[in-house]
Design a protein around this motif. Structure first.
Motif, short mmCIF file in Angstrom:
data_model
loop_
_atom_site.label_atom_id
_atom_site.label_comp_id
_atom_site.label_asym_id
_atom_site.label_seq_id
_atom_site.Cartn_x
_atom_site.Cartn_y
_atom_site.Cartn_z
N UNK A 32 -27.89 -18.30 -20.18
CA UNK A 32 -28.81 -18.32 -19.04
C UNK A 32 -30.26 -17.99 -19.38
N UNK A 33 -30.54 -17.05 -20.30
CA UNK A 33 -31.95 -16.81 -20.63
C UNK A 33 -32.65 -18.05 -21.17
N UNK A 34 -31.93 -18.87 -21.95
CA UNK A 34 -32.51 -20.10 -22.46
C UNK A 34 -32.79 -21.08 -21.32
N UNK A 35 -31.87 -21.17 -20.38
CA UNK A 35 -32.07 -22.06 -19.23
C UNK A 35 -33.27 -21.61 -18.40
N UNK A 36 -33.42 -20.31 -18.22
CA UNK A 36 -34.57 -19.79 -17.47
C UNK A 36 -35.88 -20.14 -18.17
N UNK A 37 -35.92 -20.04 -19.48
CA UNK A 37 -37.12 -20.38 -20.24
C UNK A 37 -37.43 -21.86 -20.12
N UNK A 38 -36.41 -22.70 -20.26
CA UNK A 38 -36.59 -24.14 -20.11
C UNK A 38 -37.17 -24.45 -18.73
N UNK A 39 -36.65 -23.83 -17.71
CA UNK A 39 -37.12 -24.08 -16.35
C UNK A 39 -38.55 -23.56 -16.15
N UNK A 41 -40.88 -23.36 -18.34
CA UNK A 41 -41.83 -24.21 -19.06
C UNK A 41 -41.97 -25.60 -18.46
N UNK A 42 -41.03 -25.99 -17.60
CA UNK A 42 -41.00 -27.35 -17.06
C UNK A 42 -42.19 -27.71 -16.21
N UNK A 45 -44.63 -33.63 -14.77
CA UNK A 45 -45.03 -34.82 -15.54
C UNK A 45 -44.41 -34.82 -16.95
N UNK A 46 -43.47 -33.92 -17.23
CA UNK A 46 -42.80 -33.85 -18.53
C UNK A 46 -41.40 -34.44 -18.45
N UNK A 47 -40.89 -34.84 -19.61
CA UNK A 47 -39.52 -35.32 -19.73
C UNK A 47 -38.73 -34.29 -20.54
N UNK A 48 -37.56 -33.93 -20.03
CA UNK A 48 -36.65 -33.02 -20.73
C UNK A 48 -35.57 -33.87 -21.39
N UNK A 57 -25.16 -28.69 -18.84
CA UNK A 57 -25.65 -27.42 -18.30
C UNK A 57 -27.18 -27.35 -18.34
N UNK A 58 -27.78 -27.54 -19.51
CA UNK A 58 -29.23 -27.41 -19.62
C UNK A 58 -29.96 -28.54 -18.89
N UNK A 59 -29.48 -29.76 -19.00
CA UNK A 59 -30.17 -30.86 -18.34
C UNK A 59 -30.08 -30.76 -16.82
N UNK A 60 -28.96 -30.29 -16.30
CA UNK A 60 -28.84 -30.11 -14.85
C UNK A 60 -29.70 -28.96 -14.35
N UNK A 61 -29.74 -27.87 -15.14
CA UNK A 61 -30.60 -26.74 -14.75
C UNK A 61 -32.08 -27.14 -14.82
N UNK A 62 -32.44 -28.03 -15.75
CA UNK A 62 -33.83 -28.46 -15.93
C UNK A 62 -34.26 -29.49 -14.89
N UNK A 63 -33.33 -30.25 -14.35
CA UNK A 63 -33.66 -31.39 -13.48
C UNK A 63 -34.64 -31.07 -12.34
N UNK A 64 -34.51 -29.95 -11.65
CA UNK A 64 -35.46 -29.68 -10.56
C UNK A 64 -36.88 -29.36 -11.04
N UNK A 65 -37.06 -29.11 -12.33
CA UNK A 65 -38.35 -28.64 -12.84
C UNK A 65 -39.11 -29.67 -13.67
N UNK A 66 -38.47 -30.77 -14.02
CA UNK A 66 -39.07 -31.80 -14.86
C UNK A 66 -39.13 -33.12 -14.11
#
Length: 91
Positions: A32-39, A41-42, A45-48, A57-66
């Motif tokens: 989870x700490x890695x997912x929070x950092x990814x989010x 930084x999102x 206008x960026x692509x994850x 897990x990471x791509x779904x957690x990132x989706x709302x932020x990228x």
């Protein structure tokens, strides 16, 4: 197959199939700490890019932020779970 929710993001998981699914259901998170950092930084206008996404897990957690998310799952079953989660979330 079971539905799991973390931070208003839904994941289809299969605890009989993999350790990530079991950990999400048993402990409520996966790195989870890695997912929070990814989010954090999102930017819209960026692509994850998630290579080896597994159940996503990471791509779904990132989706709302990228602005765009590209994920590559290593197996057909992982891809099926990931696609089902994408559809459930409306991404």
């Amino acid at each position: 197959m079971k539905l799991f929710c973390k931070d208003n993001v839904y994941f289809w998981v299969d605890p009989a199939w993999d350790v990530i699914s079991r950990r999400l259901l048993d402990e409520g998170d996966w790195e989870y700490p890695q997912a929070q950092l990814i989010n954090h930084l999102g930017r819209p206008d960026w692509t994850f890019v998630d290579i080896g996404a597994h159940i996503g897990y990471f791509s779904l957690m990132a989706a709302p932020h990228y602005g765009q998310v590209v994920a590559f799952a290593p197996t057909k079953y992982a891809c099926e779970l990931h696609r089902k989660s994408i559809k459930t979330n409306g991404f």
